[in-house]
Design a protein around this motif. Sequence first.
Motif, PDB file in Angstrom:
ATOM      1  N   ARG A   6      -2.620  -5.784  -3.417  1.00 37.46           N
ATOM      2  CA  ARG A   6      -3.117  -5.596  -2.046  1.00 37.46           C
ATOM      3  C   ARG A   6      -3.447  -4.119  -1.833  1.00 37.46           C
ATOM      4  N   ILE A   7      -4.563  -3.864  -1.189  1.00 38.08           N
ATOM      5  CA  ILE A   7      -4.965  -2.485  -0.896  1.00 38.08           C
ATOM      6  C   ILE A   7      -5.311  -2.377   0.576  1.00 38.08           C
ATOM      7  N   GLY A   8      -4.734  -1.394   1.229  1.00 35.95           N
ATOM      8  CA  GLY A   8      -5.135  -1.044   2.587  1.00 35.95           C
ATOM      9  C   GLY A   8      -6.075   0.141   2.515  1.00 35.95           C
ATOM     10  N   GLY A  20      -2.348   1.115  -2.227  1.00 40.99           N
ATOM     11  CA  GLY A  20      -2.161  -0.172  -2.880  1.00 40.99           C
ATOM     12  C   GLY A  20      -0.729  -0.402  -3.298  1.00 40.99           C
ATOM     13  N   CYS A  98      -2.084  -1.744   4.873  1.00 42.08           N
ATOM     14  CA  CYS A  98      -1.565  -2.521   3.745  1.00 42.08           C
ATOM     15  C   CYS A  98      -0.377  -3.375   4.175  1.00 42.08           C
TER      16      CYS A  98
END
Length: 346
Positions: A6-8, A20, A98
């Motif tokens: 997951r990446i913000g 991430g 994130c």
Amino acid sequence: MEQIIRIGMDTSKYIFQLHGVDAAERPVLRKRLGRKQMVAFFAKLRPTVIGMEACGAAHYWARELAKLGHEVRLIAPQHVKPYVRRNKNDGRDAEGLCEAMSRPTMRFVPVKTAEQQAALMLAGVRERLVARRTQLSNAIRGYAAEFGITTAKGLDKIEPLLAELAQAESVPVLARELFVMQGREYAQLQVELKAIEARLRAWHRANAESRRLAQIPGVGPIGATALVMKMPDPGAFSSGRHFAAWLGLTPKDHSTAGKTRLGKITRAGDERLRSVLVAGATAVIQQAKHGRGHPSPWLVALLKRKPPKLAAVALANKIARIAWKLMVTGESYDGARMLSASSPAA
């Protein structure tokens, strides 16, 4: 680099901050990219989930990243704010994004296509032209009143007023010249507005969903096109009640200790769409008060108990729920069935 799940991404015009995490929720990516580096970096990255705030250019970047195989989730800024720590900066914003997108109850904004963005631009240009016309007509009336010349309300009174001002001997020459200039600007605005509205009507006629929504009392071509343009994915709402709440047509809840305390409407969601629905509901109520149309027994009873403005908001809530139902099911409006259905309390 460990597998990123997951990446913000905090976005701006030129600088993009990434945060991430891996499967153990440990930060494994903290990176700052320039605009020109964006596509190259994500093209080399294994497909993952990317979260961004639904702000300027977010839909464009969502489409571009989706072409590279990534899954993009857009989040309304107000839903990200609770997850941002103190001492706000780009890194904290990306970290908060994130974290926010990991929440199981988080709501996401559907990514719009380029065609949907163009349609929204059409509606936005019309809104801006209407605002400019209102501003200019008010200015003309205000200046004219300074010279003792007034007229009744209505846009149809502006051109006769300008003609009168052009012939008024009591108005100084300088003022008459300025009124002529404003008259040319007003005429040009009218031409541009008619052209935009013609294109909007053509879009409405070409869209089957918009035509079906226009069958609802209180929803005309402007309201129907606004509903279709601004709600590309009605399935994102679990019910019509949730859609009406998203529009801000439900009361604020201040309940505690078993006591229900409801306040004014929340005014959340899209202000323009909400105002169009309330204006349409007001028109239906005006017709009902003059004995025209076919108001439902629910609306007649509501008007006996509540002020017209409060009834207009309640009716707008009901219109929004009916519109959501038609968009989800693909049905056509059936007044006899839908207007007899239960409605929200005013």
